[in-house]
Design an enzyme around this catalytic site. Structure first.
Site, mmCIF file in Angstrom:
data_model
loop_
_atom_site.group_PDB
_atom_site.id
_atom_site.type_symbol
_atom_site.label_atom_id
_atom_site.label_comp_id
_atom_site.label_asym_id
_atom_site.label_seq_id
_atom_site.Cartn_x
_atom_site.Cartn_y
_atom_site.Cartn_z
ATOM 1 N N LEU B 64 0.791 -1.284 -0.014
ATOM 2 C CA LEU B 64 0.064 -0.046 0.068
ATOM 3 C C LEU B 64 1.054 1.345 0.075
ATOM 4 O O LEU B 64 0.226 2.316 -0.227
ATOM 5 C CB LEU B 64 -0.922 -0.124 1.239
ATOM 6 N N ASP B 306 0.780 -9.639 -4.785
ATOM 7 C CA ASP B 306 2.186 -9.008 -5.026
ATOM 8 C C ASP B 306 1.753 -7.441 -5.577
ATOM 9 O O ASP B 306 2.862 -6.998 -6.413
ATOM 10 C CB ASP B 306 3.299 -9.714 -5.437
#
Lengths: 308, 433
Positions: B64, B306
């Site tokens: 993030l 991922d």
């Protein structure tokens, strides 16, 4: 084939056999020009060629520059340290700026493989690859093949051995494609750590000893052993390399009697090649350099033509 | 939507691998929970006919980028991308700047998650301080503060003795270790899989052995220590073989695979497009086939994206200088439906399991199913319709994907978290994003 249409020369992998032949035929014409008393032609008059050498080079840059001068082009030379790359500008921004100055052709050398493929898709001007990492050095392979044809009358069916550090070599990668496309039998040889076995998949003979690699060859092309590679433990020492893989008076006997000895330079005398062989009757090393000029004139001329 | 009345997702194809359900039916939701349909008085009816109604998807591997990389992604944008991709819960990796290797950093994350996240977040903290592979982070304190997994993702602890101690210590807190397996020396300056294509392209190769060696190390250490080890983004044939063999001996090792490793190959790099540069690198066909086999026989229990956002400025450079990684939250389901389900490698329940109870079991959390009484985290998707990936429509702040412009079969129709529609492409129903 009667005309050239590609705006870039990125690698010989991208070219068909007849396209490679077309460049070589054009180079033969330019070689005649080089033998005249007045060596300059107006073919690129009014065109601007930018030599952008992000990775340093003397031999290739000089050869390109001279080729451009003989074609009457306007020339700008930029090196990495004199460009805005040193100020953190991206490669793409730098070359787009060069293009915005209405450069017709960018001749670039870069340490990153694929750098030319990357920029060429973003540019309208022509891009000539003067070497990118371990990927490609098409004009070197073209001048090597030009020299072989000049001496041997052709390359089809010839046994050509490329010996040395193949793993890190753009010269090897370009020669392999060019020679295979024109019908030569290609062998690579050297220490097992430096000759990728994967080349066998495209029909290259892979040898990890010098005798096998040299035996019956019509041409050997020796690649420079880079001293700095030693750190990465590819082979024990320069001394051992020279002893086991060096071409000298003893090992040259494995070749055919009339075989050519080639080297793209710079030579490490006494390492991959003994001085007596480098300067001997079979050596065509300096003729390669001369032919480089004609080949580069041909490439620039054809690409400039495709842009018109 | 009338919250007091609840709603029924009507006539969908209900798939819940944990209960062996794959049948047409209804799912009722009231007060954020899944309930018996007959308990609702005049509920709202939502037509789910022709659509799959599955437990909410869980992604074990997301970046993030907050804090420290908010030009690439934030908790707000990344979790919206997750919701749009059908994910109701995600595990963000701790390799932020600064690294999430201490309780203070976890507290920061919790605060911002409470403010900005639209999906559930399971917290993962670094194994070692600063991801340096030297001193272990405060594993016990982190667990007390809600951390459910540990990872030095992006890096791999190279010193086996340090890894042994971390695993011994972590197992006493029953925390799984998510390991990004690679031997730094073998990777060197490699940028792609070492093989035929790296040879042809002259790009520096990363040998499969760099992953396989560390997978073997982790398995050996898991046996010694009893720790739970989870192999992140497994990519090599040999790694799958080692994990399979270890599982058969009862070693606590699990694995996840990415959508790109089961759909793309090293050959895709032949045009030097940095959107195909990732770590582990795209491999050759035999590795890709082995990964699909691993999904089929259950060796690989989870699909994880991922999701690795990068700005165009970072990514639009020479291959050697481009960062590794691509985004994946918003393309995961269509890519996997197309490559795994429509190509008949997995059944739909098997595929759903890799996104739901598979990852839930690795985290040891009681979600990833549609049992009555559990929280209503639900993903509704269309397994059939064709769509073209349009990067301009992404919720993610980044667009570094190799799938832009590609056609896939399958589309997320709604993402429900605790009964609320967060994302919706259903007629007449508005999602929160």
């Amino acid at each position: 084939m009667t005309s050239w249409t590609k705006k870039d020369l990125l690698s010989l992998y991208d070219l068909e056999a007849e396209e490679i032949q077309f460049i070589l035929d054009t180079a033969a014409e330019f070689k005649k020009v080089s033998e005249r008393r007045v060596k300059k032609v107006p073919a690129l008059r009014g065109k601007t060629v930018v030599n952008f050498f992000v990775e340093p080079s003397t031999r290739t840059r000089t050869s390109f520059e001279l080729a451009e001068q003989r074609l009457s082009a306007d020339i700008i030379n930029i090196s990495a340290s004199s460009s805005s790359l040193s100020k953190g500008e991206s490669l793409l921004d730098t070359v787009k700026n060069i293009e915005a100055l209405q450069a017709d052709i960018i001749v670039m050398r870069h340490s990153a493989a694929g750098a030319h493929n990357f920029i060429s898709s973003h540019l309208k001007c022509g891009v000539v690859n003067a070497g990118d990492g371990a990927h490609s050095h098409p004009t070197q392979a073209l001048l090597d093949i030009f020299t072989i044809i000049e001496k041997k009358g052709g390359v089809k069916g010839l046994n050509v051995s490329i010996i040395g550090d193949i793993l890190h070599s753009r010269v090897a990668r370009s020669n392999i494609w060019g020679l295979l496309k024109l019908g030569a039998n290609v062998t690579i040889g050297g220490p097992a750590t430096l000759i990728p076995k994967e080349f066998a998949e495209i029909g290259v003979r892979v040898c990890d000893n010098l005798k096998d690699a040299m035996e019956g060859a019509d041409v050997i092309n020796l690649l420079r052993i880079q001293h700095e590679r030693q750190k990465a433990s590819f082979f024990p020492s320069i001394g051992e390399y020279s002893k086991i893989f060096g071409v000298n008076e003893d090992t040259i006997k494995y070749l055919k009697k009339d075989a050519l000895v080639m080297h793209p330079g710079p030579i490490n005398r006494g390492v991959e090649l003994a001085s007596s062989i480098a300067d001997g009757p079979q050596s065509v090393i300096l003729e390669q350099v001369t032919n480089g000029l004609a080949v580069r004139m041909a490439v620039l001329y054809l690409i400039a033509g495709s842009l018109d | 939507m009338n919250k007091k009345k609840g709603y029924i997702l009507k006539n969908g194809r209900i798939i819940d691998p944990t209960q062996n359900i794959d049948a047409k039916g209804d799912i009722a939701v009231f007060d954020g929970k899944i309930v018996k349909p007959e308990t609702l008085k005049s509920p709202e009816i939502i037509d789910a006919s022709g659509l799959v109604v599955a437990p909410g998807f869980i992604d074990l591997h997301v970046h993030l980028r907050q804090p420290g990389g908010t030009d690439k992604e934030t908790i707000a944008t990344g979790t919206r991308a997750a919701a749009a991709g059908g994910f109701t819960a995600i595990v963000p990796m701790p390799n932020t700047s600064p690294v999430a290797d201490n309780v203070g950093a976890i507290e920061y994350l919790k605060r911002h998650i409470a403010q900005s996240s639209v999906v559930k977040i399971h917290l993962c903290a670094a194994l070692t301080i600063g991801l340096k592979g030297e001193n272990m982070s405060g594993i016990g304190s982190l667990k007390q503060n809600g951390v459910v997994a540990l990872s030095d993702d992006g890096r791999c602890v190279q010193n086996h003795e340090i890894m042994r101690h971390i695993m011994e210590y972590a197992q006493s807190f029953d925390l799984p270790i998510f390991d990004h397996c690679e031997d730094d020396n073998l990777v060197g300056k490699g940028v792609m899989h070492e093989g035929y294509w790296s040879t042809v392209l002259g790009l520096r190769g990363i040998p499969a052995a760099s992953e396989e060696l560390m997978v073997e190390r982790d398995i050996i250490m898991a046996e010694i220590t009893g720790a739970r080890i989870h192999i992140q983004h497994i990519s090599a044939m040999g790694s799958v073989r080692k994990v399979r063999e270890a599982q058969s001996r009862g070693v606590a090792v699990t694995a996840e695979v990415t959508p790109h490793h089961i759909s793309l190959l090293d050959e895709n790099l032949k045009h030097f497009d940095p959107n195909f540069k990732m770590n582990p690198p795209l491999m050759s066909e035999k590795h890709r086939t082995a990964l699909i086999e691993g999904l089929k026989d259950g060796t690989i229990a989870a699909i994880a994206t991922d999701h690795a956002p990068h700005t165009p400025t970072d990514k639009l450079v020479e291959i050697d200088y481009a960062p590794f990684g691509i985004i994946g939250l918003e393309t995961a389901l269509p890519v996997c439906l197309t490559e795994l389900y429509h190509k008949k490698h997995l059944t739909l329940p098997q595929l759903v399991s890799k996104f739901t109870d598979g990852p839930a079991s690795i985290l040891k959390i009681d979600t990833g199913h549609l049992k009555e009484g559990s929280c209503a985290d639900i993903t509704i998707f269309d397994s059939e319709s064709t769509q073209t990936v349009d990067v301009t429509k992404f919720y993610s702040k980044s667009s570094n994907t190799p799938f832009g412009g590609c056609e896939f079969r399958g589309k997320v129709k709604a993402t429900i978290v605790d009964g609320s529609f967060i994302y919706s492409d259903l007629p007449g129903i508005k999602g929160a994003i």
